[in-house]
Design an enzyme around this catalytic site. Structure first.
Site, short mmCIF file in Angstrom:
data_model
loop_
_atom_site.label_atom_id
_atom_site.label_comp_id
_atom_site.label_asym_id
_atom_site.label_seq_id
_atom_site.Cartn_x
_atom_site.Cartn_y
_atom_site.Cartn_z
CB SER A 112 -6.93 -0.30 13.40
OG SER A 112 -7.99 0.55 13.81
CG LEU B 239 -1.40 5.76 7.49
CD1 LEU B 239 -1.82 4.76 8.55
CD2 LEU B 239 -1.06 7.11 8.13
N GLY B 240 1.10 4.58 3.82
CA GLY B 240 2.16 3.93 3.06
C GLY B 240 2.96 4.91 2.24
N GLY C 42 0.82 -1.21 0.00
CA GLY C 42 0.00 0.00 0.00
C GLY C 42 0.84 1.25 0.00
CB ALA C 43 4.27 1.80 -1.24
CG ASN C 44 -0.66 3.33 -4.31
OD1 ASN C 44 -0.59 2.15 -4.00
ND2 ASN C 44 -1.81 3.95 -4.52
CB SER C 45 -2.72 6.06 -1.30
OG SER C 45 -3.18 4.82 -0.81
CE1 TYR D 266 -9.80 -1.61 9.09
CE2 TYR D 266 -10.63 -0.67 11.14
CZ TYR D 266 -9.66 -0.75 10.17
OH TYR D 266 -8.52 0.03 10.27
#
Length: 314
Positions: free
Chosen positions: A154, A27-28, A22-25, A179
């Site tokens: 979380s 926290l990532g 998830g590096a593109n948005s 979740y």
């Protein structure tokens, strides 16, 4: 003290290889920016390579020439085939991984299933990362120094319950219950992984966990968008504005867990402010349920069966 820690205290990450999902948005993206700014080689695992390349270009523009490199690779955590293919490509391209950040996730979405028939929040948030970690474990063992596996949970885990009789919520589905279950699963996995590493006398690879508090990111909007609920969209915007801290601040517990010198296997970090919703990272305790070793072992065995991935600690 951990509570005084800021992004300015990031160490030099030259010769450090980081894999982050998830590096593109969100926290990532912020964590990737921090690693790159300090010279790391970052493997950006992204579901969309187009969005990943765009994010990488933005990061390069913002940090300048630091010696860090960004490698965008396609990895869909909702597909075991995609995860296996991604891991095989990484294994061919790299000799070792120093830091694995199990960061990507989905939150409070209408019920959906992954390519493999898993309830999507459990499938992406937990089972996808369980499979990925198992596939790249040898690369983590190959690190010259201490390697770390950081799993993002979380505060919602505190209301989570693992329903082994209806793990994929086929009988009854609540988006927040699903979740919370997935976030509790993240912690059961992180702690059980550390126990298994220790039992195998592996001390140079550790497993830790963290949570961001309330960080204002696009994650909160995915559920309302999929439900096409303008009311919930407005409520999320208001909550983010009033209670949320920036994504950059929200990434601090993840970064601290990944690089701070005093972190030990089995630790859990989150913000030190009111109700752990915002602030600087500090060591914390998670819920009683997250330390249930019987549930952790059962979830591990179940995860092996569902993903077909087993861990070799030799």
């Amino acid at each position: 003290m951990a509570s005084a820690w800021t992004i300015d205290r990031m160490p030099d990450c030259t010769d450090t290889t980081v894999l982050i999902t998830g590096a593109n948005s969100g926290l990532g993206f912020e964590a990737t920016t921090a690693f790159a700014a300090n010279g790391a080689t970052v493997i950006m695992a992204c579901r969309s390579t187009d969005r990943g390349r765009q994010a990488a270009a933005e990061i390069r523009d913002s940090v300048g020439d630091t010696g860090g490199t960004l490698n965008v690779r396609q990895c869909d955590l909702a597909s075991l085939d995609s995860i296996e293919s991604f891991a095989a490509g990484v294994e061919q391209a790299y000799d070792a991984i120093d830091i694995l950040c199990n960061n990507a996730g989905v939150m409070a979405i209408p019920r959906q299933e992954t390519d493999d028939g898993f309830e999507k929040q459990l499938g992406v948030n937990h089972l996808g990362h369980f499979a990925l970690t198992g596939h790249v474990l040898e690369l983590l063992f190959a690190s010259d120094g201490e390697s770390r596996i950081v799993t993002h949970s979380s505060g919602a885990h505190e209301s989570g319950e693992i329903d082994f009789d209806d793990l994929h919520h086929q009988q009854s589905y609540g988006k927040w219950a699903a979740y919370s279950q997935s976030k509790l699963a993240n912690l059961l996995f992180a702690y059980e992984l550390q126990r298994r590493l220790a039992a195998a006398d592996i001390t140079e690879t550790i497993s830790v966990a963290c949570h961001p508090g309330y960080a204002a990111t696009n994650l909160q909007y995915r559920g309302p968008k999929q439900e096409e609920s303008m009311l919930r969209m407005g409520m999320m915007r208001a909550a983010n504005a009033v209670m949320g801290q920036s994504a950059q601040r929200g990434a601090l517990p993840l970064l601290y867990s990944a690089v701070a010198p005093d972190v030990q296997g089995g630790d859990y970090y989150g913000p030190d402010g009111l109700m752990s919703m915002r602030g600087a990272p500090e060591k914390q305790s998670s819920s009683e349920a997250s330390y249930d070793e019987a549930d952790a072992k059962r979830l591990w065995k179940t995860s092996e069966g569902l993903t077909g991935v087993t861990y070799d600690f030799q």
